[in-house]
Scaffold this motif. Sequence first.
Motif, mmCIF file in Angstrom:
data_model
loop_
_atom_site.group_PDB
_atom_site.id
_atom_site.type_symbol
_atom_site.label_atom_id
_atom_site.label_comp_id
_atom_site.label_asym_id
_atom_site.label_seq_id
_atom_site.Cartn_x
_atom_site.Cartn_y
_atom_site.Cartn_z
ATOM 1 N N SER A 286 0.853 -1.163 0.000
ATOM 2 C CA SER A 286 0.000 0.000 0.000
ATOM 3 C C SER A 286 0.900 1.227 0.000
ATOM 4 C CB SER A 286 -0.870 -0.010 1.245
ATOM 5 O OG SER A 286 -1.751 1.069 1.252
ATOM 6 N N LEU B 52 -6.633 -9.025 -1.226
ATOM 7 C CA LEU B 52 -7.176 -7.689 -0.996
ATOM 8 C C LEU B 52 -7.907 -7.695 0.342
ATOM 9 C CD1 LEU B 52 -8.691 -7.046 -4.539
ATOM 10 C CD2 LEU B 52 -6.555 -6.101 -3.608
ATOM 11 N N HIS C 34 -7.738 -1.968 1.154
ATOM 12 C CA HIS C 34 -8.275 -2.140 -0.200
ATOM 13 C C HIS C 34 -9.678 -2.740 -0.080
ATOM 14 C CE1 HIS C 34 -4.211 -1.311 -1.467
ATOM 15 N NE2 HIS C 34 -4.549 -1.431 -2.740
ATOM 16 N N ARG D 290 -8.908 2.040 -2.772
ATOM 17 C CA ARG D 290 -7.858 2.091 -1.738
ATOM 18 C C ARG D 290 -8.179 3.305 -0.884
ATOM 19 N NH1 ARG D 290 -3.291 4.823 -1.015
ATOM 20 N NH2 ARG D 290 -3.130 5.586 -3.148
#
Length: 536
Positions: free
Chosen positions: A5, A83, A285, A304
């Motif tokens: 991230s 995710l 996410h 995100r």
Amino acid sequence: MSEISPAFGGSRVSRRQALGAAAVGAAAVGGLLAGSGNALAQVASAAVRVTEQRERAVVVGSGFGGGVSALRLAQAGVSTLVLERGLRWPTGPNADTFCRFANMDNRSAWLTDHSVVPGVDKTWTPYTGVIEAVEGNGMTANCGAAVGGGSIMYHGMTLQPTKANFAASMPMAANLYDELNLWAYPRVANMLGISTIPDDILKTDPYKSSRLFNDVATKSGLKPFRVPLPIDWSFVRGELDGRYAPTYTTSDIAFGVNNGGKHSIDVTYLAAAEATGRVRVATLHVVKDIAMDANKRWVLLVDRIDTAGVVQEKIRITADAVFLNAGSPGTTRLLVKSRAKGLIPDLPDSIGTQWGNNGDRIYAWIGMNGDAGTQQGGPACVGGAAPLSPIPLTIIHAGAPAALEGVKLMTVVGFGVVPAAGTWAYDATKDDAVLTWPLAADAALQTLIAARAVAGGGVMVDTNTAAPSTWHSLGGVPMGSAVDMNGRVTGHKGLYVLDGSRIPGSTGACNPSMTIAALAEHSMSRIVASDVGRVF
Ligand SMILES: Cc1cc2nc3c(=O)[nH]c(=O)nc-3n(C[C@H](O)[C@H](O)[C@H](O)COP(=O)(O)OP(=O)(O)OC[C@H]3O[C@@H](n4cnc5c(N)ncnc54)[C@H](O)[C@@H]3O)c2cc1C
């Protein structure tokens, strides 16, 4: 650990390249980002970037189903992206990772400005905390929102149902039980390092209420047992001898165990998956929608976010295989939305049906024959089964983090086999699916649970009467109709569901996590043997 991230690995392609490709040309999918009148398009603004990404396999959600899926895909040589909407919550002796019950703060709740615990009147700035309360009609389904899913804030009661009770909850899967019993349940037990409370700890003062439970359970006609837990008991000893601040020994574990020593999914299955080098976990996410493109590949529309929930980037991921493991509410909501919005053609009609609460209910047992004390150690380590009950049920003592001085009170959880009577329906005004649960569906079971406990002395107060809720959400994408016995979505190659949403309503008078994980292990063995290299 591979933290991913904001920008994560995999073959990211430019928006232009991707938009030019026929693979992402499906009108329904394009409409979600470019069209008007839907939630995604409204959130998107000039300030929010849209990026494209191509993956072989994506796992949505990192709890029990997700952790097992990621590890077994990685071991089969498949590069996999996980995710996860939530954060990582690293723990260790004397850590202050999670908020405590008495000082509840925004770390306890997923993006709300108030506490999700009924009766607790606290407000705060929304944060990506560990529990989401999914409010429905007649039922609130509480679920995990963190790397590791529900294993982060669960007590860790890890029970395997008997063959008969398994069949009572899941008749369509009854013929799998022997195989699950032979290797899948033991494999999960081994991965999570489960054990029961040792005698020397059960003898100590904080576990007085657990000893009392054993006593009153017997008088109630229950068969007492020690609950298998994924715990390193040396951490509890560290609290008992004063090295660590109390958390296990005061049952202050409703939002996670600060001291560590808990073998949750993030430090077992997921850690092993990441150690292969083939699994990347993208935190914060949020998968908003899933669609099928013109080439029958899967397209995930992902936000995100930051820890306040503000969208930082919109990502469209195209994958050959998607493993939905967003938990019963999460996976069901995604698929009900996809069907209602026409994002995936021909999704089974049974999606959104056969949901249940596992009969899960919290009672305050007041005035039972003995003093439970004001410090009640945890996690929930003693329970009682009712072998001859007309409806299979189990009652377990879970220590109260704030037991009252002078009040003989013990909290217990009861659960059992229930009809999977809940349904989820799409609500266009919310762009979400909403649960409806008929309150009477588990009434017969609750009458039996309360009567059992009262037989041991005292009264049972149902803490869920005013605000019905469950920690054990199950179903919505049922096995045998919406998915096959290996979690393959009917009629849709490369789309899998391996979490609690495929279990219709209950797991044989046991807490669900062990059965969710064992079924995931079983299905992944079949998928690796038959689908890897062929379907994706
Ligand atoms: C407070 C509490 C206590 C519990 N105690 C016990 C217990 O002692 N024993 C037991 O067996 N069970 C217990 N449970 C239930 C248990 O945690 C669940 O049954 C189990 O975690 C479900 O596993 P799963 O794989 O279906 O999904 P989960 O473990 O819930 O994992 C789903 C994951 O998907 C993520 N996700 C959801 N939607 C999205 C999205 N759109 N995009 C990206 N990510 C998403 C979530 O953040 C979550 O991490 C408890 C639950 C709670 C909440």
